[in-house]
Design a protein around this motif. Structure first.
Motif, PDB file in Angstrom:
ATOM      1  N   THR A  15     -26.966  14.013  59.937  1.00  0.00           N
ATOM      2  CA  THR A  15     -28.398  14.086  60.250  1.00  0.00           C
ATOM      3  C   THR A  15     -28.672  14.965  61.475  1.00  0.00           C
ATOM      4  N   GLY A  16     -27.664  15.705  61.926  1.00  0.00           N
ATOM      5  CA  GLY A  16     -27.849  16.567  63.081  1.00  0.00           C
ATOM      6  C   GLY A  16     -27.965  18.024  62.699  1.00  0.00           C
ATOM      7  N   ALA A  95     -25.359  13.917  43.947  1.00  0.00           N
ATOM      8  CA  ALA A  95     -26.471  13.643  43.032  1.00  0.00           C
ATOM      9  C   ALA A  95     -27.328  12.494  43.546  1.00  0.00           C
ATOM     10  N   ALA A  96     -26.689  11.475  44.115  1.00  0.00           N
ATOM     11  CA  ALA A  96     -27.446  10.350  44.668  1.00  0.00           C
ATOM     12  C   ALA A  96     -28.337  10.794  45.818  1.00  0.00           C
ATOM     13  N   VAL A  97     -27.838  11.706  46.648  1.00  0.00           N
ATOM     14  CA  VAL A  97     -28.638  12.213  47.769  1.00  0.00           C
ATOM     15  C   VAL A  97     -29.810  13.040  47.242  1.00  0.00           C
ATOM     16  N   ILE A  98     -29.557  13.901  46.253  1.00  0.00           N
ATOM     17  CA  ILE A  98     -30.634  14.719  45.675  1.00  0.00           C
ATOM     18  C   ILE A  98     -31.746  13.831  45.128  1.00  0.00           C
ATOM     19  N   VAL A 183     -28.670  28.620  58.188  1.00  0.00           N
ATOM     20  CA  VAL A 183     -29.430  28.050  57.073  1.00  0.00           C
ATOM     21  C   VAL A 183     -30.562  27.201  57.617  1.00  0.00           C
ATOM     22  N   LYS A 184     -31.771  27.444  57.119  1.00  0.00           N
ATOM     23  CA  LYS A 184     -32.927  26.593  57.409  1.00  0.00           C
ATOM     24  C   LYS A 184     -33.243  25.820  56.134  1.00  0.00           C
ATOM     25  N   PRO A 185     -32.802  24.543  56.034  1.00  0.00           N
ATOM     26  CA  PRO A 185     -33.133  23.756  54.842  1.00  0.00           C
ATOM     27  C   PRO A 185     -34.595  23.330  54.874  1.00  0.00           C
ATOM     28  N   ALA A 186     -35.099  22.917  53.730  1.00  0.00           N
ATOM     29  CA  ALA A 186     -36.480  22.467  53.657  1.00  0.00           C
ATOM     30  C   ALA A 186     -36.653  21.160  54.417  1.00  0.00           C
ATOM     31  N   GLN A 187     -37.780  21.008  55.053  1.00  0.00           N
ATOM     32  CA  GLN A 187     -38.059  19.787  55.808  1.00  0.00           C
ATOM     33  C   GLN A 187     -38.041  18.553  54.907  1.00  0.00           C
ATOM     34  N   LEU A 188     -38.487  18.702  53.663  1.00  0.00           N
ATOM     35  CA  LEU A 188     -38.610  17.553  52.776  1.00  0.00           C
ATOM     36  C   LEU A 188     -37.271  17.093  52.216  1.00  0.00           C
ATOM     37  N   THR A 189     -36.293  18.016  52.097  1.00  0.00           N
ATOM     38  CA  THR A 189     -35.009  17.653  51.486  1.00  0.00           C
ATOM     39  C   THR A 189     -33.840  18.282  52.238  1.00  0.00           C
ATOM     40  N   PRO A 190     -33.639  17.929  53.509  1.00  0.00           N
ATOM     41  CA  PRO A 190     -32.538  18.544  54.259  1.00  0.00           C
ATOM     42  C   PRO A 190     -31.199  17.852  54.079  1.00  0.00           C
ATOM     43  N   LEU A 191     -31.186  16.636  53.516  1.00  0.00           N
ATOM     44  CA  LEU A 191     -29.965  15.829  53.506  1.00  0.00           C
ATOM     45  C   LEU A 191     -28.894  16.409  52.592  1.00  0.00           C
ATOM     46  N   THR A 192     -29.296  16.898  51.417  1.00  0.00           N
ATOM     47  CA  THR A 192     -28.329  17.482  50.494  1.00  0.00           C
ATOM     48  C   THR A 192     -27.674  18.703  51.117  1.00  0.00           C
ATOM     49  N   THR A 193     -28.490  19.556  51.734  1.00  0.00           N
ATOM     50  CA  THR A 193     -27.953  20.752  52.386  1.00  0.00           C
ATOM     51  C   THR A 193     -26.926  20.374  53.439  1.00  0.00           C
ATOM     52  N   SER A 194     -27.241  19.375  54.259  1.00  0.00           N
ATOM     53  CA  SER A 194     -26.322  18.966  55.312  1.00  0.00           C
ATOM     54  C   SER A 194     -25.043  18.364  54.732  1.00  0.00           C
ATOM     55  N   PHE A 195     -25.178  17.570  53.683  1.00  0.00           N
ATOM     56  CA  PHE A 195     -23.998  16.951  53.057  1.00  0.00           C
ATOM     57  C   PHE A 195     -23.038  18.033  52.571  1.00  0.00           C
ATOM     58  N   VAL A 196     -23.568  19.043  51.890  1.00  0.00           N
ATOM     59  CA  VAL A 196     -22.710  20.095  51.346  1.00  0.00           C
ATOM     60  C   VAL A 196     -22.221  21.028  52.451  1.00  0.00           C
ATOM     61  N   ALA A 197     -23.039  21.259  53.481  1.00  0.00           N
ATOM     62  CA  ALA A 197     -22.595  22.085  54.602  1.00  0.00           C
ATOM     63  C   ALA A 197     -21.371  21.484  55.272  1.00  0.00           C
ATOM     64  N   GLU A 198     -21.303  20.159  55.318  1.00  0.00           N
ATOM     65  CA  GLU A 198     -20.130  19.506  55.890  1.00  0.00           C
ATOM     66  C   GLU A 198     -18.881  19.796  55.055  1.00  0.00           C
ATOM     67  N   LEU A 199     -19.035  19.924  53.746  1.00  0.00           N
ATOM     68  CA  LEU A 199     -17.890  20.290  52.911  1.00  0.00           C
ATOM     69  C   LEU A 199     -17.417  21.697  53.244  1.00  0.00           C
ATOM     70  N   PHE A 200     -18.351  22.614  53.466  1.00  0.00           N
ATOM     71  CA  PHE A 200     -17.981  23.964  53.912  1.00  0.00           C
ATOM     72  C   PHE A 200     -17.256  23.892  55.260  1.00  0.00           C
ATOM     73  N   ARG A 201     -17.820  23.132  56.207  1.00  0.00           N
ATOM     74  CA  ARG A 201     -17.229  23.054  57.540  1.00  0.00           C
ATOM     75  C   ARG A 201     -15.798  22.523  57.472  1.00  0.00           C
ATOM     76  N   GLU A 202     -15.598  21.497  56.667  1.00  0.00           N
ATOM     77  CA  GLU A 202     -14.259  20.913  56.546  1.00  0.00           C
ATOM     78  C   GLU A 202     -13.257  21.927  56.001  1.00  0.00           C
ATOM     79  N   GLN A 203     -13.659  22.680  55.007  1.00  0.00           N
ATOM     80  CA  GLN A 203     -12.735  23.648  54.413  1.00  0.00           C
ATOM     81  C   GLN A 203     -12.458  24.817  55.352  1.00  0.00           C
ATOM     82  N   LEU A 204     -13.459  25.264  56.103  1.00  0.00           N
ATOM     83  CA  LEU A 204     -13.241  26.310  57.100  1.00  0.00           C
ATOM     84  C   LEU A 204     -12.267  25.836  58.171  1.00  0.00           C
ATOM     85  N   ALA A 205     -12.500  24.630  58.682  1.00  0.00           N
ATOM     86  CA  ALA A 205     -11.647  24.106  59.744  1.00  0.00           C
ATOM     87  C   ALA A 205     -10.218  23.899  59.254  1.00  0.00           C
TER      88      ALA A 205
END
Length: 489
Positions: A15-16, A95-98, A183-205
């Motif tokens: 959520t950050g 899918a649950a987050v979406i 990335v600027k996610p939409a205000q109404l649905t930012p949670l999915t973007t953040s969830f998947v961004a964490e998957l990118f971050r994990e793989q980069l790290a």
């Protein structure tokens, strides 16, 4: 009350702000609420980014770009493939987050996960396939080389209606090309973007790659993010999906820095049903083209233009199909139509339907708000529609299908083209010659023939006229993030 987001999933939703590989609060400490549109309940308080956060994210992207652009294309490809596999492995949770933040039925959310993941897989394959050129100059005496290099740090602004798929089809080609991103996610649905961004971050790290390659700055004020970034000379690319009005404003703001821009904007899609069409198939295609995400898609069929000889059968079939749709919370079994995204969306749909009725239109099914919590409007079919009403002249973005008639192919084409927009069109006909004529004559970036869906990661997605600039997906999607460099030898 149905629980849309299981606690085991909620515990893993960031959520950050993601800046330089770290999740952190906004500099101001502010947050904004994300609500379930089917219940109006608050799901999370999300960090509310502003100008200082946006500039920090751009600094992280700029610093990471110097290294990321030199990473071997094969290594970038393998990163994206790993992210594809991670998205697929976490598909049910995503899918649950979406469904929780966007309202769409779980079956549609699962389909979005597969669709969005396919963009990541496609561009993982394209990352090693940059086109170039080496030849002797036609005049002789020299040789020509054309190389391709990444544009640079990119601002990617995603819409609320497909928070995974629209993000994936921007991030994946940007990273494949060697660009970094804010990335600027939409205000109404930012949670999915953040969830998947964490998957990118994990793989980069995990690979020891610069985690500042991908930064995410949710905000309740899009202008507080886009304004300072578009004015900063370090930014070199803007990709935006959203309304034509906002897209036009962003193009103007991009002019001072002469940014590379990609714009996927509004639509007003015609759905043409000709006299030789398979009417039953056309009805099924119409439901698919209209009702995905309750009609809240840029490629939703907006105007149903039906030959006068088959309009009675088509309208009867469409009315019956809409009557059979099940409205409810997207996490409930059997639901096929979820809520609209916010109260103002319901208000607007209600207004344009009422205006059409006042002008003589007839409601065949729906035309009201279900009596239940949340932001719902009933699936609605309307005929006898005055072409001057907003119901056909503007993008509806809701579960309403207005039906009008035409007498011949020329009139159908004229009606189809009678809009400033040109994103997608649909046509049902058995005449191959007509298909080719429509491809030449209808002013659209995409044409679906005897099918109600056109989107595919391997195809160029985009429109003409007021529907935008550039393409996402296909080979063209990578071009948007690459500059050709001509070398004369």
């Amino acid at each position: 009350m149905t629980v849309a987001l299981p606690p085991t999933v909620a515990a893993h939703v960031p959520t950050g702000l993601l800046i330089g590989g770290e999740w952190r609060p906004a500099a101001s400490g502010g947050t904004f609420e994300v609500r379930d549109p089917a219940t109006t309940d608050v799901l999370f308080d999300v960090a509310d980014g502003a100008e200082p956060d946006a500039l920090d994210a751009l600094t992280a992207a700029e610093e990471a770009f110097d290294e990321w652009r030199t990473v071997a294309p094969r290594e970038r490809a393998e990163l994206l493939r790993a992210v594809f596999e991670a998205i697929t492995a976490h598909g049910e949770d995503i899918a649950a987050v979406i469904t929780a933040e966007g309202g769409k039925p779980l079956a549609e959310s699962r389909a979005e996960v597969a669709y969005g993941a396919d963009y990541v897989r496609w561009f993982s394959e394209q990352a090693v396939r940059f086109d170039g050129l080496a030849r002797r100059a036609p005049a002789g005496g020299s040789h020509q080389l054309v190389l391709r290099r990444p544009v640079g740090p990119a601002l990617l602004i995603a819409p609320w209606n497909f928070p995974l798929a629209m993000m994936a089809r921007k991030i994946a080609p940007a990273l494949a090309a060697g660009c970094t991103a804010v990335v600027k996610p939409a205000q109404l649905t930012p949670l999915t973007t953040s969830f998947v961004a964490e998957l990118f971050r994990e793989q980069l790290a995990a690979r020891g790659l610069p985690t500042g390659v991908l930064n995410v700055v949710p905000s309740s004020s899009a202008r507080s993010i886009s304004g300072p970034l578009l004015a900063d000379p370090r930014l070199r690319k803007l990709s935006f999906t959203g309304s034509t009005e906002v897209g036009a404003a962003l193009l103007k703001a991009s002019a001072d820095q002469i940014l590379r821009t990609s714009m996927e904007l509004g639509g007003n899609a015609p759905f043409l049903v000709f006299e030789d069409a398979d009417v039953e198939a056309a009805v099924q295609g119409a439901v698919a083209a209209k009702m995905r995400n309750s009609g809240q898609t840029c490629v939703a069929a907006n105007r149903f233009l039906v030959h006068e000889s088959v309009v009675a059968d088509f309208t009867a079939g469409l009315t019956e199909a809409f009557r059979d749709l099940v409205v409810g919370h997207g996490a409930e079994p059997g639901v096929t139509v979820g809520p609209l995204i916010e109260p103002s969306a319901v208000d607007r749909v209600e207004q344009v339907v009422d205006e059409a009725v006042d002008a003589g239109a007839r409601v065949l099914v729906g035309g009201d708000r279900p009596r239940r919590p949340g932001y719902f409007y009933s699936p609605t079919v309307v005929d006898r529609v005055d072409p001057g009403t907003r119901l056909v002249s503007e993008e509806i973005f809701g579960p309403v299908a207005p039906v009008t008639t035409f007498a011949d192919e020329d009139e159908a084409v004229t009606m189809a083209n009678g809009t400033p927009f040109g994103l997608v069109a649909y046509a049902y006909t058995r005449d191959v010659g007509r298909v080719m004529r429509l491809a030449e004559r209808v002013e659209t970036g995409m044409l679906g023939v005897n099918r109600g869906m056109v989107s595919d990661a391997s195809a160029p997605f985009g429109g003409v006229k007021a529907s935008g600039l550039g393409r996402e997906g296909g080979e063209a999607g990578l071009d948007e993030y690459l500059d050709p460099v001509y070398v004369a030898l």
